[in-house]
Design an enzyme around this catalytic site. Sequence first.
Site, PDB file in Angstrom:
ATOM      1  N   GLU A 170      19.733 -41.935  23.483  1.00  0.00           N
ATOM      2  CA  GLU A 170      20.003 -42.890  22.433  1.00  0.00           C
ATOM      3  C   GLU A 170      19.092 -44.047  22.538  1.00  0.00           C
ATOM      4  OE1 GLU A 170      21.385 -41.423  20.143  1.00  0.00           O
ATOM      5  OE2 GLU A 170      22.278 -39.840  21.320  1.00  0.00           O
ATOM      6  N   HIS A 200      15.780 -43.110  20.999  1.00  0.00           N
ATOM      7  CA  HIS A 200      15.775 -43.191  19.623  1.00  0.00           C
ATOM      8  C   HIS A 200      15.315 -44.421  19.281  1.00  0.00           C
ATOM      9  CE1 HIS A 200      16.459 -38.976  18.496  1.00  0.00           C
ATOM     10  NE2 HIS A 200      17.672 -39.071  19.018  1.00  0.00           N
TER      11      HIS A 200
HETATM   12 ZN    ZN Z   1      18.846 -37.355  19.252  1.00  0.00          ZN
END
Ligand code: ZN
Length: 188
Positions: free
Chosen positions: A92, A95
Site C-alpha cells: 500500500e 501505491h
Molecule cells: Zn495493489
Amino acid sequence: MSDEREPRFNAMTVRPIEGPQMQRVLQETEACLQRARGIFGLQKSVVPVFFDLRGRAAGQYRVSRGKPRIRYNPWIFARYFTDSIANTVPHEVAHYVTDRLYGLRNVRPHGAEWQQVMRLLGAEPRATARYDLSGIPVRRQRRFDYRCGCSAHSISSSRHNRILRGEAVYLCRRCHGPLVYAGAAGQP
Ligand SMILES: [Zn+2]
Ligand SMILES: [Zn+2]
C-alpha cells in the site's frame, strides 16, 4: 463466480486485530513511509491509516477528494499478521509512492512503476496474495447487468469498476461483441 459466499460467522471465525497489533501496524506503516520518503525524496505528508477494509483484499490505497488514505483489513491481518506486515504494508505504501511520483491515473495499478517502487522498498512485487479466507467475513459482490449482441450478462462489481475506469473491455464468448452496461435499472 462460484467462490462467492455470503458473510458467515462460524466456530472458526477470525477476530480482527485490536489495539496493540494495530499500533504495531501503524508503526510499520510509518517506518515504511519514512523509508520511502528518503529513497524517493518525497515531502512529509500525513497518510491516515484505517482498519475498516472488509472482504478479500488485505489492503487498499485510495484517494478521496484529494486526500490519500491507506485501509487495512483487520481480519486478514489477524490471520496473516507477519505476512501482512511484510507484504501488505509495503504494497500500500508503494501505491502511495507511485501516486506521488506519477499520479494514479498515469500508471497501471501494479505496473512497472509500482513494481520498481516495491523492489526499492525491499519488498517482493506481487500484486495479490492467495489467502484462505475461511472464518473471515467476506461480502458478496454486487452484480451489474450488461448486454452484448446476443444476450444479457451479469458482471461483478470489480469487473464493472474496471470497465468504468477504462481498464478493461469484456467480450461475449458467443458473439464476441463487447459487453455494454445495461444501465442502473433496478440498482440504487
Ligand atoms: Zn495493489
Ligand atoms: Zn453475445
